[in-house]
Scaffold this motif. Structure first.
Motif, short mmCIF file in Angstrom:
data_model
loop_
_atom_site.label_atom_id
_atom_site.label_comp_id
_atom_site.label_asym_id
_atom_site.label_seq_id
_atom_site.Cartn_x
_atom_site.Cartn_y
_atom_site.Cartn_z
N ILE A 6 0.75 -1.22 0.05
CA ILE A 6 0.05 -0.07 -0.09
C ILE A 6 0.91 1.45 -0.09
CG2 ILE A 6 -1.84 1.40 1.17
CD1 ILE A 6 -3.23 -1.31 2.12
N PRO A 7 2.02 1.28 0.76
CA PRO A 7 2.89 2.36 0.61
C PRO A 7 3.33 2.70 -0.55
CG PRO A 7 3.15 1.49 2.65
CD PRO A 7 2.30 0.71 1.86
N ASN A 8 3.89 1.73 -1.44
CA ASN A 8 4.16 2.04 -2.78
C ASN A 8 2.93 2.46 -3.76
OD1 ASN A 8 7.22 1.16 -2.86
ND2 ASN A 8 6.38 -0.33 -1.63
N ILE A 9 2.00 1.75 -3.58
CA ILE A 9 0.93 2.09 -4.39
C ILE A 9 0.63 3.59 -4.23
CG2 ILE A 9 -1.44 1.75 -4.90
CD1 ILE A 9 -1.14 -1.19 -4.33
N ASN A 10 0.55 3.96 -2.88
CA ASN A 10 0.44 5.21 -2.74
C ASN A 10 1.32 6.26 -3.04
OD1 ASN A 10 -2.37 4.99 -1.45
ND2 ASN A 10 -1.71 4.69 0.75
N ARG A 11 2.44 6.06 -3.11
CA ARG A 11 3.66 6.74 -3.77
C ARG A 11 3.34 6.94 -5.35
NH1 ARG A 11 8.35 5.05 -5.86
NH2 ARG A 11 8.26 3.01 -4.85
N TRP A 12 3.19 5.97 -5.95
CA TRP A 12 2.76 6.09 -7.35
C TRP A 12 1.56 6.72 -7.73
CZ3 TRP A 12 3.17 0.10 -7.33
CH2 TRP A 12 4.65 -0.30 -6.81
N ARG A 13 0.46 6.41 -6.80
CA ARG A 13 -0.66 7.58 -6.79
C ARG A 13 -0.39 8.95 -6.85
NH1 ARG A 13 -5.68 4.76 -7.04
NH2 ARG A 13 -6.75 6.71 -5.97
N GLY A 14 0.44 9.11 -5.80
CA GLY A 14 0.67 10.58 -5.54
C GLY A 14 1.57 11.29 -6.89
N GLN A 15 2.20 10.34 -7.36
CA GLN A 15 3.05 10.85 -8.74
C GLN A 15 1.93 11.30 -9.85
OE1 GLN A 15 5.69 7.59 -9.61
NE2 GLN A 15 7.09 8.25 -7.90
N LEU A 16 0.87 10.77 -9.75
CA LEU A 16 0.08 10.97 -10.79
C LEU A 16 -1.45 11.86 -10.17
CD1 LEU A 16 -0.60 7.38 -12.40
CD2 LEU A 16 0.51 9.37 -13.48
N SER A 17 -1.20 12.51 -9.08
CA SER A 17 -2.14 13.42 -8.50
C SER A 17 -3.35 12.64 -8.08
CB SER A 17 -2.39 14.71 -9.34
OG SER A 17 -1.20 15.37 -9.76
N LEU A 18 -3.27 11.46 -7.63
CA LEU A 18 -4.40 10.57 -7.33
C LEU A 18 -4.46 10.65 -5.59
CD1 LEU A 18 -4.21 7.69 -9.65
CD2 LEU A 18 -5.58 9.60 -9.62
#
Length: 235
Positions: free
Chosen positions: A143-155
């Motif tokens: 989950i922390p990695n998924i949230n890091r990638w989502r943050g890069q896409l402004s999600l």
């Protein structure tokens, strides 16, 4: 007759008085001499004051030194330790070796300290960058990695793994892979991210493709084919 004066000779009385020069004639004589002497004096003075001739060196002078900054030419041939596009490649980690077969349209880029391998494909604003990286253990959690990638896409971040769509792929090498297809909030940029945990090696691999949403949509079949070519073996 005056007493005490010497007698005057009769001849002296009859002799004519000597002629005195006329004032005008004297002026003419002085002007005559000045016309001759003054030019001679001026000529002598000019000769004495005349400077020595100035000579000029006609030899060409060396141009001023200009420092030239040059950089080594960029090699046109990829280093031997990077396989050519479309060939079978391998990347070594501290305790495992990852092998793969990249599509011919992918151009391999130099690896870095944090990237096991890297590729590019496409041109201009349709260029896609594909990277392979790895971290020890579970890499901090899914989950922390998924949230890091989502943050890069402004999600916005997620709190449950079920909130992020996931595609399960069982690779021929027996490794279970989770594929995440993410799109930015404005629908212009997308990620394809394969999450490959390898518990036997205490390592997690990440294979990521980043680019414009249309380009990523076209790449997805080739990306899945690339994932199925991957094998990870112990050293």
């Amino acid at each position: 007759m005056i007493h005490g004066s010497p007698p005057i000779s009769p001849v002296a009385l009859l002799a004519p008085e000597p002629a005195r020069p006329h004032p005008i004639q004297s002026c003419h004589h002085i002007w005559f001499y000045l016309r001759i002497i003054v030019p001679l004096i001026m000529l002598a003075a000019l000769s004495a004051c005349k400077d020595e001739p100035i000579t000029q060196d006609a030899r060409p002078k060396d141009p001023p030194h200009v420092a030239q900054l040059t950089k080594p030419p960029t090699p046109l041939i990829a280093p031997a330790d990077h396989p050519a596009p479309g060939s079978t490649g391998s990347a070594s980690a501290s305790d495992s070796t990852l092998t793969y077969t990249a599509p011919k349209s992918w151009t391999e880029q130099p690896a870095t300290q944090f990237l096991t391998a890297a590729f590019t494909t496409g041109e201009g604003d349709q260029t896609i960058r594909i990277t392979i990286s790895s971290l020890t253990g579970n890499a901090g959690g899914r989950i922390p990695n998924i949230n890091r990638w989502r943050g890069q896409l402004s999600l916005p971040p997620i709190t449950d793994i079920a909130q992020q769509p996931e595609q399960h792929i069982d690779l021929p090498s027996g490794i279970h892979c989770s594929l995440y297809d993410m799109q930015s909030a404005d629908k212009t940029q997308s990620f394809l991210i394969a999450y490959l945990p390898v518990p036997a090696q205490n390592k997690t691999y990440f294979i990521k493709a980043a680019g414009s949403s249309p380009a990523i949509g076209e790449l997805k079949p080739a990306f899945i084919t690339f994932l199925n070519s991957i094998t990870i073996t112990s050293l």
